[in-house]
Design a protein around this motif. Structure first.
Motif, short mmCIF file in Angstrom:
data_model
loop_
_atom_site.label_atom_id
_atom_site.label_comp_id
_atom_site.label_asym_id
_atom_site.label_seq_id
_atom_site.Cartn_x
_atom_site.Cartn_y
_atom_site.Cartn_z
N TYR A 168 0.73 -1.26 -0.04
CA TYR A 168 0.02 0.07 0.04
C TYR A 168 0.84 1.28 0.22
N ALA A 169 0.57 2.12 -1.03
CA ALA A 169 1.64 3.41 -1.29
C ALA A 169 0.94 4.62 -0.76
N GLY A 170 -0.04 4.51 0.01
CA GLY A 170 -0.85 5.87 0.37
C GLY A 170 -0.09 6.95 0.92
N TYR A 171 1.04 6.48 1.56
CA TYR A 171 1.97 7.47 2.38
C TYR A 171 3.26 7.92 1.61
N ASP A 172 3.66 7.46 0.40
CA ASP A 172 4.63 7.54 -0.35
C ASP A 172 4.93 8.78 -0.56
N ALA A 173 4.06 9.73 -0.93
CA ALA A 173 4.20 11.10 -1.39
C ALA A 173 4.83 11.84 -0.21
N PHE A 174 4.41 11.54 1.29
CA PHE A 174 4.98 12.12 2.31
C PHE A 174 6.59 11.93 2.20
N PHE A 175 7.10 10.90 1.98
CA PHE A 175 8.47 10.38 2.18
C PHE A 175 9.04 11.11 0.85
N ALA A 176 8.29 11.19 -0.13
CA ALA A 176 8.71 11.81 -1.66
C ALA A 176 9.32 13.28 -1.31
N ARG A 177 8.62 13.90 -0.48
CA ARG A 177 9.15 15.19 -0.24
C ARG A 177 10.06 15.79 0.51
N GLY A 178 10.67 14.43 1.20
CA GLY A 178 11.93 14.51 2.19
C GLY A 178 11.61 14.74 3.34
N VAL A 179 12.16 13.96 4.29
CA VAL A 179 11.82 13.82 5.67
C VAL A 179 12.97 14.53 6.42
N ASN A 180 12.70 15.49 7.32
CA ASN A 180 13.76 16.15 7.82
C ASN A 180 12.92 16.83 9.24
#
Length: 355
Positions: free
Chosen positions: A290-302
């Motif tokens: 399930y890829a529903g949160y991929d966009a969150f990580f695509a922005r970069g986590v900091n």
């Protein structure tokens, strides 16, 4: 996690309502006022949109569901409703014409997860700035990066102006699954009934408690096995994802509390974030991809990303205890919770518990 980003929009929109006040940042407030007024200008009565032959069947079904949930939320408890005050919201619809209605910009120091804040007369101090134009959001983000801050820009699909305006339903909300849309409508409608400037945990715990109770009652009256399963799975995934982020946030907080050379601090910080990405990949695999949160990580986590993650629902059990004490009557619950909100911040939880 879905709720937290919506909540960012909720609070950001509260800041937008001060656009007519005398705050100093005229350019920011002007875009905020202009964006809000544009939505109100383009909003159409929901009945007209539903009756319009040009409205697709998919949009019509989602709008009808939202209208039904709104009617349930503001109907008296004696009539089978939730008993929320009716501030006139969600009786119009606007096709926003973009993927998000607002983009929120979060920033934080290099070695802290404490967000930079902006303070406004109505919303109090909030840890972001909301922009109706993505380019403007990105421009502000670049300014913050140039100042040496960690920055994150996140799109928002829904928000509340806390009853100061009659909020329309937004096209950006219609991409939600049915269970999420139901929860969103209830959550947004709850905010105007109680909001304490600057106390995000209290505000969000209150709205989440109303959302939980509203969803429970909606499922009891209108739920299907498919809707119950959809809601259960979404809530399980959201809780697991938020726990993952909170764990990384706590690791960084512990790291930043140490006295270390900057170079070593950066190395350890990078290791925490790399591990977070790996643990998300494992969590995603456990969900069957399930890829529903991929966009969150695509922005970069900091730091800015994780600074926006907090246990906003920590007071939900306290609100639920209050709701039980008043026999589930929502108007009595709102009145009692409002009385507790008048207490000093450190006393509010105990007040809700009746201790």
């Amino acid at each position: 996690m879905r709720q937290m980003w919506i909540v960012a929009g909720v609070l950001g929109a509260a800041a937008l309502t001060v656009a007519l006040s005398g705050c100093a940042d005229v350019r920011y407030l002007t875009q905020a006022a202009g964006g809000q007024l544009d939505l109100l200008r383009r909003a159409r009565p929901l009945a007209d949109v539903l009756a319009d032959p040009a409205t697709s069947a998919a949009v019509r079904r989602k709008l009808q569901l939202a209208a039904d949930v709104r009617a349930f939320a503001v109907a008296p408890t004696g009539a089978g409703g939730l008993g929320l005050p009716d501030h006139g919201s969600f009786q119009k619809y606007v096709d926003v014409g973009r993927p998000y209605v607002v983009w929120n910009v979060f920033s934080a120091p290099e070695f802290s997860v404490a967000l930079d804040t902006s303070c406004f007369p109505i919303a109090g101090c909030v840890g972001y700035r909301g922009y109706f134009n993505e380019a403007a959001a990105q421009a502000h983000a670049q300014e913050r990066r140039a100042a040496g801050r960690d920055v994150n820009v996140g799109g928002v699909s829904a928000y509340s102006t806390l009853g100061y305006l009659s909020d329309p339903l937004l096209s950006t909300m219609l991409g939600y699954p049915d269970a999420t849309l139901i929860r969103t409508v209830i959550h947004e409608l709850s905010h105007p009934s109680l909001y304490v400037p600057g106390d995000t945990v209290f505000n969000e715990s209150y709205a989440t408690a109303v959302e939980e109770e509203g969803m429970r009652r909606w499922l009891a009256a209108h739920g299907t096995p498919e809707l119950r399963d959809e809601d259960r799975l979404a809530q399980e995934r959201s809780a697991a994802f938020e726990a993952l982020l909170l764990g990384a946030r706590h690791e960084l907080e512990a790291l930043y509390a140490q006295t270390l050379p900057a170079a070593e601090m950066r190395t350890r910080k990078a290791a925490v974030l790399t591990d977070l990405n790996a643990r998300y990949a494992a969590l995603k695999a456990s969900w069957g991809g399930y890829a529903g949160y991929d966009a969150f990580f695509a922005r970069g986590v900091n730091n800015a990303t994780l600074g926006a993650v907090a246990a906003y629902a920590t007071m939900v059990p306290d609100f639920q205890a209050l709701l039980t004490r008043v026999g589930g009557d929502m108007p009595s619950f709102i009145a009692a919770a409002t009385a507790c909100s008048k207490r000093p911040q450190g006393e509010r939880a105990a007040c809700l518990r009746g201790t």
